[in-house]
Design a protein around this motif. Structure first.
Motif, short mmCIF file in Angstrom:
data_model
loop_
_atom_site.label_atom_id
_atom_site.label_comp_id
_atom_site.label_asym_id
_atom_site.label_seq_id
_atom_site.Cartn_x
_atom_site.Cartn_y
_atom_site.Cartn_z
N TYR A 154 -12.25 -3.03 -0.89
CA TYR A 154 -10.62 -1.66 -1.85
C TYR A 154 -10.33 -2.10 -2.65
N ASN A 209 -2.47 6.18 -7.47
CA ASN A 209 -3.65 6.70 -6.72
C ASN A 209 -5.18 5.67 -7.17
N SER A 221 4.96 8.08 -4.99
CA SER A 221 5.47 7.96 -3.54
C SER A 221 5.54 6.62 -3.18
N ALA A 250 0.54 -1.37 -0.17
CA ALA A 250 0.20 -0.02 0.21
C ALA A 250 0.55 1.39 0.12
N ARG A 251 0.27 2.70 -0.14
CA ARG A 251 1.22 3.72 -0.08
C ARG A 251 1.43 3.63 1.78
N CYS A 252 2.85 4.08 1.81
CA CYS A 252 3.20 4.35 3.05
C CYS A 252 2.29 5.39 3.98
N ASP A 253 2.09 6.83 3.24
CA ASP A 253 1.29 7.20 3.48
C ASP A 253 -0.18 6.83 3.82
N ARG A 254 -0.83 5.99 3.43
CA ARG A 254 -2.23 5.63 3.61
C ARG A 254 -2.07 3.64 3.59
N GLU A 276 -5.41 0.95 -3.77
CA GLU A 276 -5.41 0.88 -2.75
C GLU A 276 -4.44 0.18 -2.58
N GLN A 333 2.60 -4.17 3.79
CA GLN A 333 1.64 -4.84 4.82
C GLN A 333 1.87 -5.40 5.35
N ILE A 353 -2.58 0.25 5.47
CA ILE A 353 -4.42 -0.65 5.16
C ILE A 353 -3.77 -1.61 6.34
#
Length: 241
Positions: A123, A160, A185, A106-110, A163, A190, A112
């Protein structure tokens, strides 16, 4: 005398006179023309066949063509295969070479929470067309959005458009470090992983040497393990057994 001649013709001595031709796809760091010896799985396979006096040649193809080429007998087998009962109908599976860890990026700033698979149904999850997804992923009713390869899914994740992206942990790490645009990004693995999935060689049931090559490879791999060369090759590539 005739029986002895027939036995010699059917033995590995006869096979040793020609190369074993397998196919693979770009699946770094396991199989890739950009890696030393075409990757750790090719290096192990070459060493195992060498124990039996056989030479290996690997021809790289897109995944769908590689798998189809082995299943219909154009190649003796295909490298870097996860197990499925459907594939086992057309392929002889080798001993496992090593296990891979499959899960989500996943994106590190989002980040999950992926600890409950059924909770991920809302998702958008990137998967790869033709890959064997973990059984638990399928059983949870998660529907992936197929792409041609893992790199495309990482790019979509960074943009983006997804997810989550389902893939092998080391493949994702390699692609992010070596091929993903540095301006994208950062993407993070995870925990927990979805499943540990062994990698195999699938030998073609339609190739005249498929069954014999499965036996020869398994014998060679057993010899590699007994000699310690198996672990030495894995360490050279930084892969856990």
């Amino acid at each position: 005398m005739k029986s002895l001649l027939l036995l010699l013709l059917l033995s590995p001595v006869c096979l040793a006179a020609r190369q074993v031709v397998l196919t693979a796809t770009e699946f770094p760091p396991y199989t890739s023309t950009a890696q030393p010896e075409d990757g750790v799985m090719v290096a192990l396979t070459r060493a195992a066949f060498a124990q039996r006096g056989l030479q290996l040649r690997v021809e790289f193809r897109p995944w769908a063509r590689a798998l189809a080429g082995a299943q219909d007998g154009r190649f003796a087998g295909v490298l870097a295969l996860w197990y499925s009962p459907e594939r086992a109908e057309r392929l002889f599976y080798s001993l496992p070479l090593f296990s891979t860890t499959v899960g989500f990026y996943a994106r590190c700033d989002r980040p999950i929470d992926v600890s409950s698979l059924p909770m991920l149904q809302r998702y958008r999850i990137g998967t790869v067309r033709g890959y064997k997804n973990p059984d638990s992923f399928e059983q949870a009713g998660l529907r992936g959005i197929d792409a041609d390869d893992d790199l495309i899914n990482l790019k979509k994740l960074a943009a983006n458009r997804l997810e989550l992206a389902l893939m092998d942990r080391e493949v994702g790490r390699y692609l992010q470090e070596q091929q993903l645009d540095k301006t994208a990004s950062r993407l993070c693995w995870q925990e927990p992983a979805v499943e540990a999935m062994p990698l195999y060689i699938g030998f073609s049931k339609r190739h005249p040497d498929g069954g014999m090559l499965q036996t020869e490879f398994n014998l060679g791999m057993t010899m590699l393990r007994q000699s310690g060369d198996y672990l030495r090759i894995l360490r050279r590539y930084g892969v856990a057994p």
